[in-house]
Write an enzyme that holds these catalytic residues in place. Structure first.
Site, PDB file in Angstrom:
ATOM      1  N   LYS A 171       0.831  -1.206   0.000  1.00 43.80           N
ATOM      2  CA  LYS A 171       0.000   0.000   0.000  1.00 43.80           C
ATOM      3  C   LYS A 171       0.866   1.258   0.000  1.00 43.80           C
ATOM      4  CE  LYS A 171      -3.459   2.773   0.062  1.00 43.80           C
ATOM      5  NZ  LYS A 171      -4.529   2.852   1.072  1.00 43.80           N
ATOM      6  N   LYS A 239      -0.006  11.550   5.497  1.00 40.27           N
ATOM      7  CA  LYS A 239       0.344  10.480   6.426  1.00 40.27           C
ATOM      8  C   LYS A 239       1.005   9.325   5.690  1.00 40.27           C
ATOM      9  CE  LYS A 239      -2.612   7.489   7.143  1.00 40.27           C
ATOM     10  NZ  LYS A 239      -3.007   6.161   6.591  1.00 40.27           N
TER      11      LYS A 239
END
Length: 299
Positions: A171, A239
Site C-alpha cells: 500500500k 500520512k
C-alpha cells in the site's frame, strides 16, 4: 453468513460495511460519529453502541480508521478488541498504517489467540462505493482463504502479497505511485491551460495513449472543474507519504521522486488544503506558477 463488527464508517468504511450487509452478513457498525451508521442500518445492519457491543459474538472484526495510533487504540487499547473480542476471531485491518506497527499487532494477536490480516485498499471513494477496490493482503495463507469471500464482496482485485506487514508495504508503494501520478497530471493541466489548449480534449487523447492511467481517468474531472470534494484527503496522503519515506530510509532505499512528492503534499497541507481531495495537488502547482488557486473549497 458471518457475524461482522465493522469499526470505522468513514468515506471508505461506510460503503464497505453496506456491501457486506447487502451480501447477507450480520454487520454491527461503530463510528465516533454515530450518524454515519445510517446507511448501514438502512441496508439491514445495526449501529453498535460501543466497541464491546460491536464485537460481541463477532466472527470477523473489520477495522478502517485513519492512522497507526488509531488502529493501536482500537485493538490493543484499554477495552480494545484484544480485550473484548472472542478468542479465535479473525481481525481484518483495512486501514493504511506503518508495516512495523502491523507486524507488532499481528504478533500480539497471535499470542492472544486471534488471527490478523493487514488488508489496505486502493480505489478511493469510487472504488468503495462500486465494490471495485484493490485489496493487498498480508498474513497467513489460511486466514486469507477464510477472509477471501468477504474481500470479494468489497473488492475487485484481491491479492495475498505475503506475511504480516506485506499488505501495508504494498500500500505504501501504491501511495507513492498515486501521488506521483497526481502531481504529474496536475502539472500537465496547468501547462496545457497556459497555452490555451482545449484541456478537456487534451486529457481525453492523453488518456488513450501511454500517458493514460487510472489516476488520469478518475481525477481529471476534479481538476478541470476545480472541484475537490474528498474521495481521499490530502491529510491522509500526507500520512501515507510519511510512511513511504520512513520505510524507505529504514530499508536503505533511495526514493528521490517520492521524497519530493512528499514535500509537495506537505506543502498543500500547510497551505490549508488538507481536507481537500488529493487531486487538489493541482492548487500547489498553481501557487508555484504564480497563479491564484481557483477554488479553496471542497465541492
Amino acid at each position: 453468513m458471518t457475524n461482522i463488527a465493522f469499526i470505522g464508517l468513514g468515506i471508505m468504511g461506510n460503503p464497505m460495511a453496506v456491501h457486506l450487509a447487502n451480501a447477507g452478513h450480520t454487520v454491527a457498525g461503530l463510528d465516533r460519529s454515530p450518524e454515519r451508521s445510517a446507511a448501514l442500518v438502512a441496508a439491514g445492519g445495526r449501529a453498535a453502541s460501543s466497541l464491546a457491543d460491536a464485537v460481541k459474538g463477532a466472527d470477523v472484526i473489520c477495522v478502517m480508521v485513519p492512522d497507526s495510533p488509531d488502529v493501536q487504540d482500537v485493538l490493543e487499547g484499554e477495552n480494545g478488541v484484544f480485550q473484548l473480542a472472542e478468542t479465535g476471531a479473525l481481525i481484518i485491518d483495512f486501514s493504511s498504517i506503518r508495516p512495523d506497527v502491523t507486524q507488532q499487532l499481528a504478533e500480539q494477536a497471535q499470542a492472544l489467540g486471534f488471527r490478523l490480516l493487514d488488508a489496505p485498499v486502493s480505489g478511493g471513494e469510487a472504488g468503495a462505493k462500486n465494490a471495485a477496490l484493490s485489496i493487498m493482503v498480508g498474513g497467513a495463507e489460511d486466514d486469507f482463504a477464510a477472509a477471501k469471500p468477504l474481500f470479494d464482496v468489497v473488492g475487485k482485485t484481491v491479492v495475498h502479497v505475503g506475511p504480516s506487514g506485506s499488505g501495508q508495504t504494498v500500500k505504501a508503494a501504491n501511495q507513492l505511485i498515486v501521488a506521483a501520478n497526481i502531481q504529474a497530471v496536475s502539472e500537465a493541466v496547468v501547462f496545457l491551460e497556459a497555452y490555451g489548449v482545449d484541456t478537456k480534449a487534451a486529457l481525453e487523447v492523453l488518456g488513450g495513449g501511454l500517458a493514460g492511467s487510472t489516476v488520469l481517468n478518475q481525477k481529471k474531472e476534479n481538476m478541470l472543474s476545480r472541484s475537490f470534494e474528498p474521495g481521499f484527503r490530502i491529510d491522509l496522503h500526507h500520512k501515507d507519504m510519511g510512511i513511504v519515506t520512513a520505510a524507505a530510509r529504514e530499508a536503505g532505499v533511495v526514493v528521490p521522486l517520492g521524497a519530493l512528492v512528499a514535500q509537495l503534499v506537505a506543502s498543500a497541507r500547510a497551505n490549508g488544503d488538507g481536507g481537500l481531495d488529493h487531486s487538489a495537488l493541482l492548487r500547489g502547482v498553481e501557487r508555484l506558477s504564480g497563479l491564484e488557486p481557483a477554488n479553496g473549497q471542497a465541492g
